[in-house]
Design an enzyme around this catalytic site. Structure first.
Site, short mmCIF file in Angstrom:
data_model
loop_
_atom_site.label_atom_id
_atom_site.label_comp_id
_atom_site.label_asym_id
_atom_site.label_seq_id
_atom_site.Cartn_x
_atom_site.Cartn_y
_atom_site.Cartn_z
N HIS A 155 3.51 -84.09 -25.18
CA HIS A 155 2.01 -85.18 -24.21
C HIS A 155 2.82 -85.40 -23.60
O HIS A 155 3.88 -85.83 -23.90
CB HIS A 155 1.79 -86.19 -25.44
CG HIS A 155 0.50 -87.64 -25.19
ND1 HIS A 155 0.04 -86.93 -25.37
CD2 HIS A 155 0.88 -88.10 -25.35
CE1 HIS A 155 -1.55 -88.00 -24.88
NE2 HIS A 155 -0.62 -89.18 -24.42
N CYS A 176 -4.18 -87.06 -28.99
CA CYS A 176 -5.09 -85.98 -28.25
C CYS A 176 -5.99 -85.34 -29.95
O CYS A 176 -7.15 -84.29 -29.34
CB CYS A 176 -4.74 -85.14 -27.82
SG CYS A 176 -3.40 -85.25 -26.03
N CYS A 214 7.03 -84.91 -12.53
CA CYS A 214 7.62 -85.45 -11.25
C CYS A 214 7.00 -86.14 -10.68
O CYS A 214 6.15 -86.03 -9.90
CB CYS A 214 7.92 -83.79 -10.28
SG CYS A 214 8.59 -84.13 -9.10
#
Length: 270
Positions: A90, A80, A105
């Site tokens: 990250h 990034c 998740c």
């Protein structure tokens, strides 16, 4: 009628929190954490690692960044191209840095971080109540099945299936929700529970622990009427978090404290 009202209230809260967990996008660090074109060019053209670390240290002096890498360097994301704020990581699945990242998740197909951690906790809580309510209302029919009062074979299958699924999900969610409540009480993320954040003085798993009450307020906010609703009320903007070391330094009476609890702080810092 009362059973139906309670059922639909739990169902609406369950769907609402699930929707907020899915569609609340994770927050990326602000522009001031991204390297300028000149700094980026200077960093990439430099081949010596020690000089690169000095460049990152110079840039980080202007930012409220206190955590470090294992070797004491400034946390920097090569993909990034930015200085990582405290508690930022990250996510390889989302392909971006996420503020106060907890985990990615698969249940909600989203990265859980600063923007939606409260919604995720409420989703677990209402899912737990939803399963408990279904198991409790079906259990009396299970007793009738056990005593032979139910004669319809199809009804027996439905009762057994509902009770089995509700109990299995209830037990699984109970452990998961309990674990995350413990994390909130210690002001840790899932990543920090496995790998303690590193500060200038070394690793400290309780570095962000301000006491149980303030830890919960940091996630749910100070207005208690919003705690049970999936409405954004978390403190801060996800870039800076109060630390125990700074609170100790503000109070000279706490500088020589040597008997901190291994997993937390009983008294709130003043």
């Amino acid at each position: 009628v009362a059973y139906l009202i309670i059922f639909h209230i739990l169902f609406v809260l369950f769907v609402w929190t699930y929707w907020k967990s899915i569609f609340t996008l994770p927050v990326q660090p602000g522009k001031k954490y991204h390297m300028s074109y000149a700094d980026k060019e200077r960093y990439e053209n430099e081949e010596r690692p020690e000089v690169q670390r000095q460049i990152l240290a110079e840039i980080a002096r202007k930012l409220p960044v206190y955590t470090r890498t294992g070797d004491g360097g400034v946390r920097f994301c090569d993909r990034c191209q930015l200085i990582k704020p405290d508690r930022c990581h990250h996510c390889s699945v989302c392909a971006m840095c996420v503020l106060k990242m907890d985990h990615h998740c698969p249940w909600v197909n989203n990265c859980i971080g600063f923007s939606n951690y409260k919604f995720f906790l409420l989703f677990l809580a209402y899912s737990l109540l939803y399963c408990l309510y279904i198991a409790a209302t079906v259990f009396k029919y299970f007793i009738k099945y056990w005593t032979g009062e139910l004669t319809n074979g199809r009804s027996k299958f439905h009762v057994l299936l509902l009770l089995f699924v509700a109990v299995i999900f209830f037990v699984s969610l109970m452990f998961l929700f309990g674990y995350h409540c413990w994390l909130v009480s210690r002001n840790r993320s899932t990543l920090e529970a496995f790998s303690a954040p590193v500060f200038q003085n070394g690793p400290d798993k309780n570095g962000f622990n301000l006491g149980c009450v303030k830890n919960f307020q940091q996630v749910f906010g100070e207005e208690k009427k919003l705690w049970l609703l999936p409405i954004a009320s978390s403190q801060g903007d996800g870039h800076f978090f109060p630390m125990r070391a700074l609170c100790e330094a503000q109070n000279p009476l706490l500088e020589n404290e040597e008997q901190w609890e291994d997993d937390g702080i009983d008294e709130e810092p003043h």
